[in-house]
Design a protein around this motif. Structure first.
Motif, PDB file in Angstrom:
ATOM      1  N   PRO A  40      50.136  27.238  34.505  1.00 18.47           N
ATOM      2  CA  PRO A  40      50.373  28.427  35.354  1.00 18.47           C
ATOM      3  C   PRO A  40      50.096  29.734  34.629  1.00 18.47           C
ATOM      4  CG  PRO A  40      52.153  26.835  35.599  1.00 18.47           C
ATOM      5  CD  PRO A  40      51.301  26.333  34.472  1.00 18.47           C
ATOM      6  N   LEU A  41      50.451  29.810  33.329  1.00 18.03           N
ATOM      7  CA  LEU A  41      50.183  31.022  32.576  1.00 18.03           C
ATOM      8  C   LEU A  41      48.692  31.249  32.414  1.00 18.03           C
ATOM      9  CD1 LEU A  41      51.323  33.417  30.999  1.00 18.03           C
ATOM     10  CD2 LEU A  41      51.385  31.950  28.957  1.00 18.03           C
ATOM     11  N   ASP A  42      47.942  30.156  32.185  1.00 17.23           N
ATOM     12  CA  ASP A  42      46.488  30.295  32.080  1.00 17.23           C
ATOM     13  C   ASP A  42      45.896  30.800  33.394  1.00 17.23           C
ATOM     14  OD1 ASP A  42      46.874  29.299  29.587  1.00 17.23           O
ATOM     15  OD2 ASP A  42      46.084  27.282  30.017  1.00 17.23           O
ATOM     16  N   ALA A  43      46.415  30.255  34.513  1.00 15.16           N
ATOM     17  CA  ALA A  43      45.909  30.679  35.821  1.00 15.16           C
ATOM     18  C   ALA A  43      46.223  32.146  36.078  1.00 15.16           C
ATOM     19  CB  ALA A  43      46.508  29.806  36.916  1.00 15.16           C
ATOM     20  N   LEU A  44      47.447  32.569  35.704  1.00 13.31           N
ATOM     21  CA  LEU A  44      47.825  33.955  35.904  1.00 13.31           C
ATOM     22  C   LEU A  44      46.969  34.881  35.058  1.00 13.31           C
ATOM     23  CD1 LEU A  44      49.759  36.038  37.151  1.00 13.31           C
ATOM     24  CD2 LEU A  44      51.313  35.603  35.226  1.00 13.31           C
ATOM     25  N   LEU A  45      46.739  34.495  33.779  1.00 11.82           N
ATOM     26  CA  LEU A  45      45.924  35.335  32.893  1.00 11.82           C
ATOM     27  C   LEU A  45      44.481  35.362  33.352  1.00 11.82           C
ATOM     28  CD1 LEU A  45      45.868  37.055  30.340  1.00 11.82           C
ATOM     29  CD2 LEU A  45      45.473  34.971  29.013  1.00 11.82           C
ATOM     30  N   GLU A  46      43.994  34.227  33.824  1.00 15.68           N
ATOM     31  CA  GLU A  46      42.622  34.198  34.309  1.00 15.68           C
ATOM     32  C   GLU A  46      42.451  35.093  35.534  1.00 15.68           C
ATOM     33  OE1 GLU A  46      39.299  30.905  35.822  1.00 15.68           O
ATOM     34  OE2 GLU A  46      41.323  30.286  35.226  1.00 15.68           O
ATOM     35  N   SER A  47      43.428  35.066  36.455  1.00  9.73           N
ATOM     36  CA  SER A  47      43.357  35.934  37.634  1.00  9.73           C
ATOM     37  C   SER A  47      43.427  37.403  37.230  1.00  9.73           C
ATOM     38  CB  SER A  47      44.502  35.594  38.590  1.00  9.73           C
ATOM     39  OG  SER A  47      44.436  34.248  38.991  1.00  9.73           O
ATOM     40  N   PHE A  48      44.253  37.687  36.235  1.00 14.03           N
ATOM     41  CA  PHE A  48      44.381  39.073  35.789  1.00 14.03           C
ATOM     42  C   PHE A  48      43.080  39.556  35.153  1.00 14.03           C
ATOM     43  CE2 PHE A  48      45.617  42.217  32.552  1.00 14.03           C
ATOM     44  CZ  PHE A  48      46.254  43.144  33.359  1.00 14.03           C
ATOM     45  N   LEU A  49      42.408  38.671  34.390  1.00 12.13           N
ATOM     46  CA  LEU A  49      41.167  39.066  33.730  1.00 12.13           C
ATOM     47  C   LEU A  49      39.998  39.194  34.704  1.00 12.13           C
ATOM     48  CD1 LEU A  49      41.355  36.881  30.486  1.00 12.13           C
ATOM     49  CD2 LEU A  49      41.839  39.319  30.724  1.00 12.13           C
ATOM     50  N   GLU A  50      40.157  38.641  35.946  1.00 11.09           N
ATOM     51  CA  GLU A  50      39.091  38.772  36.933  1.00 11.09           C
ATOM     52  C   GLU A  50      39.083  40.123  37.611  1.00 11.09           C
ATOM     53  OE1 GLU A  50      39.461  35.578  39.643  1.00 11.09           O
ATOM     54  OE2 GLU A  50      38.667  34.065  38.251  1.00 11.09           O
ATOM     55  N   LEU A  51      40.072  40.949  37.311  1.00 10.35           N
ATOM     56  CA  LEU A  51      40.078  42.291  37.886  1.00 10.35           C
ATOM     57  C   LEU A  51      38.892  43.071  37.366  1.00 10.35           C
ATOM     58  CD1 LEU A  51      43.860  43.207  37.545  1.00 10.35           C
ATOM     59  CD2 LEU A  51      42.639  42.561  39.628  1.00 10.35           C
ATOM     60  N   SER A  52      38.263  43.794  38.265  1.00 10.58           N
ATOM     61  CA  SER A  52      37.114  44.607  37.868  1.00 10.58           C
ATOM     62  C   SER A  52      37.600  45.931  37.293  1.00 10.58           C
ATOM     63  CB  SER A  52      36.206  44.856  39.078  1.00 10.58           C
ATOM     64  OG  SER A  52      36.909  45.580  40.088  1.00 10.58           O
ATOM     65  N   ASP A  53      36.682  46.605  36.614  1.00  7.83           N
ATOM     66  CA  ASP A  53      37.035  47.888  36.009  1.00  7.83           C
ATOM     67  C   ASP A  53      37.407  48.933  37.068  1.00  7.83           C
ATOM     68  OD1 ASP A  53      36.503  46.765  33.583  1.00  7.83           O
ATOM     69  OD2 ASP A  53      34.454  47.542  33.447  1.00  7.83           O
ATOM     70  N   SER A  54      36.884  48.757  38.292  1.00  8.19           N
ATOM     71  CA  SER A  54      37.163  49.736  39.350  1.00  8.19           C
ATOM     72  C   SER A  54      38.563  49.588  39.924  1.00  8.19           C
ATOM     73  CB  SER A  54      36.127  49.595  40.471  1.00  8.19           C
ATOM     74  OG  SER A  54      36.194  48.287  41.027  1.00  8.19           O
ATOM     75  N   SER A  55      39.297  48.532  39.524  1.00  3.86           N
ATOM     76  CA  SER A  55      40.629  48.310  40.081  1.00  3.86           C
ATOM     77  C   SER A  55      41.711  48.982  39.261  1.00  3.86           C
ATOM     78  CB  SER A  55      40.893  46.814  40.164  1.00  3.86           C
ATOM     79  OG  SER A  55      40.826  46.227  38.878  1.00  3.86           O
ATOM     80  N   ALA A  56      41.337  49.895  38.361  1.00  5.85           N
ATOM     81  CA  ALA A  56      42.333  50.573  37.539  1.00  5.85           C
ATOM     82  C   ALA A  56      43.275  51.401  38.406  1.00  5.85           C
ATOM     83  CB  ALA A  56      41.647  51.449  36.495  1.00  5.85           C
ATOM     84  N   ILE A  57      42.741  52.038  39.484  1.00 11.20           N
ATOM     85  CA  ILE A  57      43.592  52.851  40.358  1.00 11.20           C
ATOM     86  C   ILE A  57      44.586  51.960  41.101  1.00 11.20           C
ATOM     87  CG2 ILE A  57      43.602  54.422  42.331  1.00 11.20           C
ATOM     88  CD1 ILE A  57      40.854  55.378  41.511  1.00 11.20           C
ATOM     89  N   ALA A  58      44.093  50.823  41.598  1.00 17.56           N
ATOM     90  CA  ALA A  58      44.981  49.896  42.305  1.00 17.56           C
ATOM     91  C   ALA A  58      46.061  49.363  41.367  1.00 17.56           C
ATOM     92  CB  ALA A  58      44.161  48.754  42.887  1.00 17.56           C
ATOM     93  N   LEU A  59      45.688  49.128  40.110  1.00 15.81           N
ATOM     94  CA  LEU A  59      46.662  48.654  39.128  1.00 15.81           C
ATOM     95  C   LEU A  59      47.708  49.728  38.856  1.00 15.81           C
ATOM     96  CD1 LEU A  59      47.140  46.130  37.371  1.00 15.81           C
ATOM     97  CD2 LEU A  59      45.916  47.278  35.530  1.00 15.81           C
ATOM     98  N   ASP A  60      47.262  50.962  38.839  1.00 13.24           N
ATOM     99  CA  ASP A  60      48.185  52.081  38.657  1.00 13.24           C
ATOM    100  C   ASP A  60      49.192  52.144  39.800  1.00 13.24           C
ATOM    101  OD1 ASP A  60      48.253  53.508  36.399  1.00 13.24           O
ATOM    102  OD2 ASP A  60      46.870  55.091  36.994  1.00 13.24           O
ATOM    103  N   LEU A  61      48.686  52.044  41.021  1.00 14.91           N
ATOM    104  CA  LEU A  61      49.555  52.129  42.189  1.00 14.91           C
ATOM    105  C   LEU A  61      50.546  50.975  42.225  1.00 14.91           C
ATOM    106  CD1 LEU A  61      46.921  53.186  44.894  1.00 14.91           C
ATOM    107  CD2 LEU A  61      48.618  54.647  43.755  1.00 14.91           C
TER     108      LEU A  61
END
Length: 532
Positions: A40-61
């Motif tokens: 589960p931790l690998d899956a969570l980290l893998e999903s987190f690493l799939e975020l694109s650079d343009s999602s920084a604003i969404a991550l902030d929110l």
């Protein structure tokens, strides 16, 4: 058309915009269902690493909403601290993975396999091996092999090595240790034939351009000392003496805290020793030779330079006899700076039948009487190098007799002779009366007979005694001073009397207490020595 219908017509519905926060994050359920056996931790980290650079604003929110959901400021601060720690941990993990991949890349690109790499590292000096081990994990693994530390050289110009470093190196080498060099060498060791350069070094009176301070020697709180102590050789005795069992070469330079007990214990663990070099250690000559005689029957080279020139008069005739008997393979012997009487020197030179190299420089008791009857069947016939430089009581008559014996056909193998003296040669009747311009009648004929023989006989001008040591300017002025020089291109023979500075010798020769002016030794008779 009824205008009322137009006025009350409902407006067209507006299209719904996508929420960027939802579109930016991947569907975690899809990733989890794609591989049911995934951690589960690998899956969570893998999903987190799939975020694109343009999602920084969404991550902030999203992070702001999480903070707003916490009722207390302490909880909000805790969330921020955990986010920082997780971010830092993720960064360090990424760096370690990058280094690991780079190391794997080096292992793939490096043309040699590990066994050949270890062979290459074993040919490097110790410092180079340590530098190579720090480059990548592949080299670090290869440099950990004991073969890379079979020849340990930790000599430095100023103190930089302590007991812990020496112990670590010896433990890595283990049973494959073959050579060990420790201590402070004031200048690179000179390997040229007949070198008379002193290697004794006093850190209290020295100045070094590297900024080393005497205070750096001492241990401080929280700081390891850079000085070697008497226990630096203790690892040779560990594991039942396994590290020192096959040691062939041991060189120790200016280890001031070394004593007779610690040195004797270390030598006792080195029965295979062939080459022993001791410079500037506070160990006694007699006890040192006794330890070598007991423990090192295979020794071929012994170089011992005293830390206190002219003060060690501990050598006894039985010690010389034991050394000759127990160490018959000795071919190179250098005892510099000791009070050596002629009768003891005669036992050593005549007893070692394989002796080719002899250096008794700065001896304060040798008169040259031991040179009589040498060079033939009486011993010393294999001598190639004979150095009697700055022997304060070496007499002119004995040197002249030696040259005559060489001319008569003795010392056929001799190719280097040094009888230079910064206080001149002693006269036959009184050693206080110095001879600064000796006249060797057979010298010219000797050069014709033995063109391959190099003779060094440098003497100061009469009346040039000063207390100050020689300087570079003094050496440079030699070219302009009046001198008597005879040279040959094949052997560079030099006989000169430059206006050189000199040091004052110790007024005690070790022989002056006898009633005769010819310096006889009352301790043992010459007949007894010849019989031995």
């Amino acid at each position: 058309m009824d205008t009322s219908l137009l006025l009350h017509r409902p407006a067209a519905p507006k299209p719904k915009l996508k929420r960027p926060c939802c579109a930016a994050f991947p569907d975690l359920s899809l990733n989890q269902n794609s591989n049911p056996n995934q951690n589960p931790l690998d899956a969570l980290l893998e999903s987190f690493l799939e975020l694109s650079d343009s999602s920084a604003i969404a991550l902030d929110l999203s992070f702001d909403r999480i903070l707003e959901s916490k009722p207390y400021d302490s909880d909000k601060n805790d969330v921020i601290e955990r986010a920082l720690r997780l971010g830092s941990a993720l960064t360090e993990a990424a760096k370690r993975s990058a280094r690991r991949r780079a190391s794997m890349h080096n292992a793939v690109v490096w043309a040699l396999p590990s066994d050949l790499t270890i062979k290459v590292f074993s040919m490097l000096d110790t410092q180079s091996v340590c530098h190579a081990a720090a480059t990548c994990s592949f080299f670090h693994k290869c440099a950990a092999d004991p073969l890379c530390y079979s020849n340990i050289d930790l000599t430095t110009v100023v103190p930089k090595v302590n007991n812990m470093v020496v112990s670590t190196m010896i433990q890595r080498a283990g049973k494959v240790l073959r050579s060990l060099k420790l201590g402070v060498v004031p200048c690179p060791t000179v390997a040229s034939l007949g070198s008379s350069q002193s290697l004794v070094y006093s850190m209290r009176n020295s100045s070094d351009t590297s900024g080393f301070s005497w205070n750096d020697k001492r241990s401080r709180q929280g700081k390891e000392s850079f000085i070697l102590t008497r226990s630096c050789l203790a690892p040779l005795i560990a594991d039942g003496g396994a590290p020192g069992a096959l040691l062939r070469r041991l060189h120790l330079y200016n280890i001031e805290r070394m004593d007779n007990t610690a040195f004797g214990a270390a030598v006792s663990a080195c029965p295979s020793l062939l080459d022993l070099e001791i410079v500037g250690l506070h160990v006694e000559l007699r006890q040192t030779l006794e330890s070598v005689s007991r423990s090192c029957p295979l020794i071929e080279r012994l170089f011992f330079e005293s830390s206190k020139t002219g003060r060690d008069d501990s050598l006894k005739l039985p010690t010389c006899n034991d050394l000759v008997t127990n160490c018959p393979n000795l071919s190179a012997l250098a005892l510099r700076g000791f009070k050596l009487h002629d009768v003891k020197v005669r036992v050593l030179v005549k007893g070692f039948r394989k002796l080719k190299y002899v250096d008794f420089s700065t001896s304060y008791s040798i008169t040259g009487d031991f040179l009589r009857n040498l060079g033939g069947s009486f011993g010393g016939s294999l001598l190639e190098v004979l150095i009697l430089r700055d022997c304060m009581h070496l007499r002119e008559a004995e040197v002249s007799r030696l040259l005559s014996s060489i001319l008569a056909g003795r010392f056929r193998n001799l190719r280097h002779l040094d009888v230079s003296n910064r206080e001149g040669l002693a006269s036959d009747d009184d050693w206080y009366r110095r001879c600064f311009t000796p006249s060797f009648m057979s010298l010219g004929e000797l050069l014709e007979e033995r063109p391959n023989l190099c003779v060094l006989a440098d003497f100061p001008a009469e009346g040039s005694f000063v207390e100050e040591p020689m300087t570079s300017s003094d050496l440079n002025s030699d070219t302009n001073s009046p001198s008597l020089t005879s040279s040959r291109t094949s052997n560079e023979y030099v006989l000169a009397s430059p206006s050189d500075s000199s040091y004052s010798s110790d007024q005690s020769s070790g022989n002056e207490d006898t009633p005769s002016s010819s310096y006889p030794i009352q301790e043992e008779s010459s007949d007894e020595v010849d019989h031995l």
